[in-house]
Design a protein around this motif. Structure first.
Motif, PDB file in Angstrom:
ATOM      1  N   LYS A  14       2.249  10.235  -4.443  1.00 41.37           N
ATOM      2  CA  LYS A  14       2.062   9.783  -5.817  1.00 41.37           C
ATOM      3  C   LYS A  14       0.584   9.580  -6.092  1.00 41.37           C
ATOM      4  O   LYS A  14      -0.167   9.185  -5.199  1.00 41.37           O
ATOM      5  CB  LYS A  14       2.805   8.454  -6.007  1.00 41.37           C
ATOM      6  N   SER A 109       7.608   1.406 -17.096  1.00 45.45           N
ATOM      7  CA  SER A 109       8.257   2.410 -16.240  1.00 45.45           C
ATOM      8  C   SER A 109       7.321   2.852 -15.129  1.00 45.45           C
ATOM      9  O   SER A 109       7.729   3.066 -13.986  1.00 45.45           O
ATOM     10  CB  SER A 109       8.686   3.617 -17.072  1.00 45.45           C
ATOM     11  N   LEU A 110       6.045   2.969 -15.473  1.00 48.22           N
ATOM     12  CA  LEU A 110       5.043   3.427 -14.512  1.00 48.22           C
ATOM     13  C   LEU A 110       4.853   2.433 -13.364  1.00 48.22           C
ATOM     14  O   LEU A 110       4.830   2.810 -12.193  1.00 48.22           O
ATOM     15  CB  LEU A 110       3.740   3.626 -15.283  1.00 48.22           C
ATOM     16  N   ARG A 112       6.969   0.194 -12.376  1.00 50.50           N
ATOM     17  CA  ARG A 112       8.210   0.148 -11.588  1.00 50.50           C
ATOM     18  C   ARG A 112       8.273   1.323 -10.596  1.00 50.50           C
ATOM     19  O   ARG A 112       8.687   1.154  -9.453  1.00 50.50           O
ATOM     20  CB  ARG A 112       9.440   0.156 -12.495  1.00 50.50           C
ATOM     21  N   GLU A 113       7.861   2.499 -11.041  1.00 51.08           N
ATOM     22  CA  GLU A 113       7.826   3.676 -10.150  1.00 51.08           C
ATOM     23  C   GLU A 113       6.888   3.438  -8.972  1.00 51.08           C
ATOM     24  O   GLU A 113       7.214   3.752  -7.830  1.00 51.08           O
ATOM     25  CB  GLU A 113       7.313   4.908 -10.912  1.00 51.08           C
ATOM     26  N   TRP A 114       5.696   2.883  -9.287  1.00 53.54           N
ATOM     27  CA  TRP A 114       4.735   2.611  -8.208  1.00 53.54           C
ATOM     28  C   TRP A 114       5.280   1.590  -7.224  1.00 53.54           C
ATOM     29  O   TRP A 114       5.171   1.750  -6.017  1.00 53.54           O
ATOM     30  CB  TRP A 114       3.402   2.113  -8.792  1.00 53.54           C
ATOM     31  N   ASN A 116       8.422   0.850  -6.555  1.00 53.61           N
ATOM     32  CA  ASN A 116       9.515   1.412  -5.752  1.00 53.61           C
ATOM     33  C   ASN A 116       9.001   2.395  -4.706  1.00 53.61           C
ATOM     34  O   ASN A 116       9.480   2.403  -3.569  1.00 53.61           O
ATOM     35  CB  ASN A 116      10.535   2.104  -6.664  1.00 53.61           C
ATOM     36  N   THR A 117       8.027   3.212  -5.092  1.00 53.69           N
ATOM     37  CA  THR A 117       7.514   4.221  -4.158  1.00 53.69           C
ATOM     38  C   THR A 117       6.797   3.567  -2.982  1.00 53.69           C
ATOM     39  O   THR A 117       7.012   3.932  -1.818  1.00 53.69           O
ATOM     40  CB  THR A 117       6.570   5.201  -4.890  1.00 53.69           C
TER      41      THR A 117
END
Ligand code: I3P
Length: 128
Positions: A14, A109-110, A112-114, A116-117
């Motif tokens: 990412k 959303s951004l 949250r993605e970071w 989780n990753t």
């Protein structure tokens, strides 16, 4: 087979722009200094680069942008930390060596993605 079937080249997981501040170094508290950072998750590391937009055209040379710092995710802890800032969407990353960073984005959303990753990488390393 994939180009990295031998598993020797760390996989880019990412990359993106986040607001970042370091708040502790080796357990010693630091004064906050938020700034945009280009964040790259590759292999077991989170690597921070200077925000490309803040660089002058002459200072930016492709393939010649040295990371400002990098963080080993093995043994790291990740927690939402909205209590540690007046900003929204903040999480704290603490390394095994006691360095602490806050990372933030205005985009729900951004962030949250970071979160989780990075969490997935930390959990995978914990199981090794
Ligand atoms: C800090 C600055 C930070 C703020 C921090 C302030 O002041 O405004 O943005 O953190 O709050 O102390 P200064 O620029 O004078 O160092 P947040 O944006 O994360 O709230 P804090 O001391 O409550 O952490």
């Amino acid at each position: 087979s994939s180009p990295d079937s031998d598993g020797c080249t760390p996989e880019l997981e990412k990359a993106g722009l986040l607001n970042k501040t370091k708040i502790a170094e080796g357990g010693r508290k630091l004064r906050k200094n938020w700034s945009p950072s280009w964040v790259v998750l590759v292999g077991n590391s989170l690597v921070f680069f200077k925000d490309p937009k803040s660089q002058t055209p002459s200072s930016w040379k492709p393939g010649n942008s040295r990371p400002e710092s990098s963080v080993d995710l093995r043994g790291a802890k990740l927690n939402w930390a909205n209590d540690l800032s007046s900003k929204k969407n903040v999480f704290k990353l603490r390394t095994i060596t006691g360095n602490e960073f806050l990372l933030q984005s205005e985009t729900d959303s951004l962030i949250r993605e970071w979160y989780n990753t990075i969490k997935n990488v930390i959990d995978r390393l914990d199981r090794e």
